[in-house]
Write an enzyme that holds these catalytic residues in place. Structure first.
Site, short mmCIF file in Angstrom:
data_model
loop_
_atom_site.label_atom_id
_atom_site.label_comp_id
_atom_site.label_asym_id
_atom_site.label_seq_id
_atom_site.Cartn_x
_atom_site.Cartn_y
_atom_site.Cartn_z
CB CYS A 101 23.97 53.21 -18.88
SG CYS A 101 22.64 52.47 -18.61
CG ASP A 176 17.69 54.40 -24.39
OD1 ASP A 176 16.87 53.26 -24.62
OD2 ASP A 176 18.79 55.11 -23.80
C1 RUB Z 1 20.32 51.34 -21.13
C2 RUB Z 1 20.64 52.86 -21.91
C3 RUB Z 1 21.11 52.49 -23.02
C4 RUB Z 1 20.14 52.18 -24.21
C5 RUB Z 1 21.38 51.38 -25.24
O1 RUB Z 1 18.60 52.34 -20.06
O2 RUB Z 1 20.17 53.99 -21.99
O3 RUB Z 1 22.64 52.79 -23.12
O4 RUB Z 1 18.92 51.79 -23.86
O5 RUB Z 1 21.63 50.42 -25.02
P1 RUB Z 1 17.85 51.09 -18.91
P2 RUB Z 1 21.80 49.29 -26.10
O6 RUB Z 1 18.71 51.00 -18.41
O7 RUB Z 1 17.06 52.53 -18.09
O8 RUB Z 1 17.43 50.84 -19.99
O9 RUB Z 1 23.14 49.21 -26.83
O10 RUB Z 1 21.87 47.49 -25.20
O11 RUB Z 1 20.56 49.00 -27.00
#
Ligand code: RUB
Length: 269
Positions: A101, A176
């Site tokens: 992701c 998240d």
């Molecule tokens: C994004 C996702 C990321 C986490 C952490 O999913 O799963 O791994 O949010 O991201 P989506 P960060 O694209 O559906 O929001 O390190 O940017 O907080």
């Protein structure tokens, strides 16, 4: 003035809701920006309802009003800088790092390590249905990091080093949410962690501790047309966006508190 603020506020809300703004950190930062345009109880309520799987958003919006906005904003960079230094120490020369992701905590740390002279490669997934993996690949490529993109279903081959592909040495996943029992991250994360564990590849979660929550979170189900637009009738479609990854698959959490086992991190949050 009022109208233009209102427009900006609504745009940020729409962008968060439509995943134009994605990733826990970016969502929390944007939510804070929009709250500062309209610091009211009503705005808080609207912002808190946007993304149920995002405790960092909930944390910053709950703090806002009680703690100066600037202080909250500073936390994002403070935590990222600490994380960068820890990740720099973790990466060994010639590592092949697998990610999934798009996580800003992960991408920023990788770019920091590259800029400080570390030599490594990254394998990355597409992350259907919204292809956030392409964003990761573009950003890493732009920073001069060699990156190889796989379809999501190639994850076992990509990790294990089959078919002439070099074996992965570390998995870095964002989060998240951090809970007492594990983490929540993009759908697909658990299978990656399970395969990695079977292959004795360490899984590190690269995440700001503000993602920790004691609450029971609900898992977002996203629009079905993301999976198959205009699908024939009578085909059921499900689109779960996140999943739980048990702590037994996780070697350590890399946060602003350092590289800690799950148990030790829980003592700090
Ligand atoms: C994004 C996702 C990321 C986490 C952490 O999913 O799963 O791994 O949010 O991201 P989506 P960060 O694209 O559906 O929001 O390190 O940017 O907080």
């Amino acid at each position: 003035m009022f109208k233009s603020k209102k427009r900006q506020f609504n745009k940020i809300l729409r962008d968060i809701k439509s995943i134009k703004i994605q990733g826990a950190r970016n969502i929390a930062k944007a939510a804070l920006r929009s709250y500062s345009l309209f610091p009211t109880k009503q705005s808080k309520k609207m912002l808190l309802s946007l993304r149920p799987t995002e405790p960092m958003l909930q944390k910053v919006i709950s703090l806002a009003g009680n703690v100066p906005i600037l202080e909250i904003q500073n936390h994002f960079d403070f935590a990222q800088e600490k994380i960068n230094k820890q990740v720099f120490r973790l990466i060994k020369s010639q590592d092949i790092i697998f990610t999934h992701c798009h996580s800003t905590n992960v991408v920023n740390a990788l770019i920091y390590a590259k800029n400080k002279g570390k030599k490594f490669e990254v394998y990355n997934t597409e992350t259907r249905p919204l292809y956030q993996g392409r964003k990761t690949s573009r950003e890493l490529k732009k920073a001069g990091i060699p990156v190889t993109q796989f379809v999501d279903s190639a994850v076992s081959v990509a990790l294990s080093g089959e078919q002439g592909i070099k074996k992965v040495s570390k998995v870095f996943l964002g989060a998240d949410a951090i809970t007492k029992k594990g983490i929540i991250n993009k759908i697909g994360s658990e299978v990656i962690a399970q395969i990695a564990k079977n292959q004795k590849i360490p899984v590190y979660i690269i995440a700001d501790s503000w993602k920790f929550t004691k609450k029971n979170l609900s898992f977002e189900q996203r629009k079905l047309n993301e999976v198959w637009n205009n699908a024939p009738k009578n085909i059921k479609i499900k689109n779960p966006a996140f999943e739980f990854v048990d702590k037994k698959y996780i070697k350590a959490i890399v946060s602003e508190f350092g590289v800690l086992s799950f148990k030790d991190l829980l003592k700090r949050v």
